[in-house]
Scaffold this motif. Sequence first.
Motif, PDB file in Angstrom:
ATOM      1  N   ILE A 138       0.863  -1.186   0.000  1.00 40.31           N
ATOM      2  CA  ILE A 138       0.000   0.000   0.000  1.00 40.31           C
ATOM      3  C   ILE A 138       0.899   1.237   0.000  1.00 40.31           C
ATOM      4  CG2 ILE A 138      -1.852   1.222   1.175  1.00 40.31           C
ATOM      5  CD1 ILE A 138      -2.550  -1.441   2.549  1.00 40.31           C
ATOM      6  N   LYS A 139       0.740   2.091  -1.013  1.00 41.37           N
ATOM      7  CA  LYS A 139       1.569   3.281  -1.152  1.00 41.37           C
ATOM      8  C   LYS A 139       0.736   4.539  -0.916  1.00 41.37           C
ATOM      9  CE  LYS A 139       4.780   4.062  -3.915  1.00 41.37           C
ATOM     10  NZ  LYS A 139       5.516   4.477  -5.117  1.00 41.37           N
ATOM     11  N   GLY A 140       1.341   5.494  -0.257  1.00 35.79           N
ATOM     12  CA  GLY A 140       0.700   6.783  -0.017  1.00 35.79           C
ATOM     13  C   GLY A 140       1.594   7.598   0.896  1.00 35.79           C
ATOM     14  N   ASN A 141       1.053   8.636   1.467  1.00 31.86           N
ATOM     15  CA  ASN A 141       1.785   9.410   2.466  1.00 31.86           C
ATOM     16  C   ASN A 141       1.179   9.115   3.830  1.00 31.86           C
ATOM     17  OD1 ASN A 141       3.183  11.209   4.041  1.00 31.86           O
ATOM     18  ND2 ASN A 141       2.145  13.030   3.258  1.00 31.86           N
ATOM     19  N   PHE A 142       1.785   8.163   4.537  1.00 31.09           N
ATOM     20  CA  PHE A 142       1.313   7.776   5.862  1.00 31.09           C
ATOM     21  C   PHE A 142       2.318   8.172   6.934  1.00 31.09           C
ATOM     22  CE2 PHE A 142      -0.384   4.520   2.858  1.00 31.09           C
ATOM     23  CZ  PHE A 142      -1.713   4.922   2.908  1.00 31.09           C
ATOM     24  N   THR A 143       3.063   9.243   6.662  1.00 33.23           N
ATOM     25  CA  THR A 143       4.101   9.701   7.587  1.00 33.23           C
ATOM     26  C   THR A 143       3.541  10.549   8.718  1.00 33.23           C
ATOM     27  OG1 THR A 143       4.513  11.737   6.332  1.00 33.23           O
ATOM     28  CG2 THR A 143       5.755   9.760   5.669  1.00 33.23           C
ATOM     29  N   GLY A 144       2.318  11.034   8.555  1.00 34.30           N
ATOM     30  CA  GLY A 144       1.766  11.980   9.511  1.00 34.30           C
ATOM     31  C   GLY A 144       2.173  13.410   9.228  1.00 34.30           C
ATOM     32  N   ARG A 145       2.996  13.607   8.182  1.00 28.95           N
ATOM     33  CA  ARG A 145       3.447  14.950   7.811  1.00 28.95           C
ATOM     34  C   ARG A 145       2.826  15.353   6.482  1.00 28.95           C
ATOM     35  NH1 ARG A 145       8.110  12.064   8.818  1.00 28.95           N
ATOM     36  NH2 ARG A 145       8.604  12.081   6.600  1.00 28.95           N
ATOM     37  N   HIS A 146       2.477  16.619   6.373  1.00 27.67           N
ATOM     38  CA  HIS A 146       1.912  17.121   5.121  1.00 27.67           C
ATOM     39  C   HIS A 146       2.983  17.170   4.046  1.00 27.67           C
ATOM     40  CE1 HIS A 146      -0.365  19.480   2.253  1.00 27.67           C
ATOM     41  NE2 HIS A 146       0.578  20.407   2.246  1.00 27.67           N
ATOM     42  N   ASN A 147       2.653  16.720   2.849  1.00 28.23           N
ATOM     43  CA  ASN A 147       3.545  16.837   1.701  1.00 28.23           C
ATOM     44  C   ASN A 147       2.952  17.870   0.754  1.00 28.23           C
ATOM     45  OD1 ASN A 147       4.931  16.417  -0.823  1.00 28.23           O
ATOM     46  ND2 ASN A 147       5.591  14.423  -0.069  1.00 28.23           N
ATOM     47  N   PRO A 148       3.701  18.946   0.448  1.00 28.14           N
ATOM     48  CA  PRO A 148       3.124  20.026  -0.362  1.00 28.14           C
ATOM     49  C   PRO A 148       2.993  19.684  -1.843  1.00 28.14           C
ATOM     50  CG  PRO A 148       5.416  20.504   0.107  1.00 28.14           C
ATOM     51  CD  PRO A 148       5.073  19.262   0.882  1.00 28.14           C
ATOM     52  N   PHE A 149       3.566  18.565  -2.266  1.00 26.25           N
ATOM     53  CA  PHE A 149       3.540  18.209  -3.677  1.00 26.25           C
ATOM     54  C   PHE A 149       2.464  17.166  -3.961  1.00 26.25           C
ATOM     55  CE2 PHE A 149       7.935  19.465  -2.680  1.00 26.25           C
ATOM     56  CZ  PHE A 149       8.024  20.578  -3.496  1.00 26.25           C
ATOM     57  N   GLU A 150       2.072  17.087  -5.211  1.00 34.00           N
ATOM     58  CA  GLU A 150       0.964  16.209  -5.599  1.00 34.00           C
ATOM     59  C   GLU A 150       1.420  14.802  -5.983  1.00 34.00           C
ATOM     60  OE1 GLU A 150      -2.614  17.938  -7.729  1.00 34.00           O
ATOM     61  OE2 GLU A 150      -1.013  19.211  -8.510  1.00 34.00           O
ATOM     62  N   ILE A 151       2.589  14.379  -5.536  1.00 37.03           N
ATOM     63  CA  ILE A 151       3.158  13.142  -6.048  1.00 37.03           C
ATOM     64  C   ILE A 151       2.302  11.920  -5.735  1.00 37.03           C
ATOM     65  CG2 ILE A 151       5.521  13.966  -6.205  1.00 37.03           C
ATOM     66  CD1 ILE A 151       6.092  12.785  -3.491  1.00 37.03           C
ATOM     67  N   CYS A 152       1.730  11.840  -4.541  1.00 33.82           N
ATOM     68  CA  CYS A 152       0.900  10.680  -4.205  1.00 33.82           C
ATOM     69  C   CYS A 152      -0.411  10.697  -4.987  1.00 33.82           C
ATOM     70  CB  CYS A 152       0.619  10.645  -2.707  1.00 33.82           C
ATOM     71  SG  CYS A 152       2.069  10.280  -1.710  1.00 33.82           S
ATOM     72  N   ARG A 153      -1.004  11.864  -5.090  1.00 26.05           N
ATOM     73  CA  ARG A 153      -2.247  11.972  -5.856  1.00 26.05           C
ATOM     74  C   ARG A 153      -1.999  11.684  -7.332  1.00 26.05           C
ATOM     75  NH1 ARG A 153      -5.658  16.978  -4.320  1.00 26.05           N
ATOM     76  NH2 ARG A 153      -3.999  18.172  -5.299  1.00 26.05           N
ATOM     77  N   MET A 154      -0.860  12.134  -7.865  1.00 21.21           N
ATOM     78  CA  MET A 154      -0.527  11.893  -9.266  1.00 21.21           C
ATOM     79  C   MET A 154      -0.387  10.396  -9.543  1.00 21.21           C
ATOM     80  SD  MET A 154      -0.128  13.830 -11.939  1.00 21.21           S
ATOM     81  CE  MET A 154       0.165  15.384 -11.080  1.00 21.21           C
TER      82      MET A 154
END
Length: 365
Positions: free
Chosen positions: A74-90
């Motif tokens: 399972i891939k995504g941003n599960f770090t608990g930190r906001h990522n300002p870039f759209e890389i996961c959504r892309m």
Amino acid sequence: MSHGPYARPAPLPGHWEEVTASWLSSLLEQQYPGTAVEHLEVVELRNTHTSKIRVAVGYNDTGLSAGLPERLCIKGNFTGRHNPFEICRMEARFYHDLAEGHALPAPVSYCSDWDEGAGNQGVVVLEDLVEAGGEFGSTYQRIGTEGVARALTDLAALHGHFWNSPRLAAADWLPRSMDTPGDCDQPRIIWWLVEENLSRDVYIERLPGWMVADPRRFLRAYDLLNHWAREQRGPETIVHGDSYLGNTYLRPDGHRIWLDWQMVRRGSGLRDVSYFLVGALTIEERRAAERDLLAHYRDALRATGARDVPALGTMWEHYRHWAMYGLMSWMGTRDHWGQDNHSAIHRFSVATDDLGTLGLLEALA
């Protein structure tokens, strides 16, 4: 507010502890109605700027009948930190809109979803390649000209599938290569890393003399590459955007697939070809084989049925420009990030000299 392609009432989770059997059930159920995950165990968690969670899961009878595997990534941003870039959504949109249901040189995707708005979260449920019996690529590997030729055949299959494709044209969410802040502003975003590396002897001895003498000339040359790329017209295809050897996986059947679709674009496939070829070969190998390898890629692309493929001479002239992109990308790396960045920066530095890349770009000014 509803979210993503399934109009979820709540946003996707932002921390790995929220990736539960119940949540995964709700995600997979959108694609496989009636599926329930009855238990979930985290096998491995990798948190960097994004996250990869390998899980072992058990399903109800519906999930088993659907053929869903017992191991997933399972891939995504599960770090608990906001990522300002759209890389996961892309990446999630690539798998949902363009990859699902197609035999592409990419991991098998079972479901993907993303949030709208400022969250930038996107999630993809993929096959667990650790369990597939193949080999992850690394820039420490030597695959030689034959290995690169085989990989370029697979890359041509990817580009050929989307060559002037109406599906690609309809993906209005997909940025044009070198025409988005993630491409155009990349060296300025990472300039603190560039300056850090420019101060180190291990880089200075590998970089072109002109860049060490005037780093801002490098920025100007990269801006010219962006301008040149945006001015090009002709057939467009999917662009992986980060197609180096370390973002690949060699399946047991000998075919290479590409991972990490977070910088996916539409534009010239030669951005991918240059980045892979120059980075994967030693300087001597590249010098001896790059023209033949480019011809091999072109033949493989035409074999997919792609029409209006540029002449080999035109492709060669375009290929000569793209070494500057690789030089920029590897200037923003650190030694402990797990790739052989010293060899990579040397290979792209020498390539810009061998191919006359700086002169080509500065002639555009």
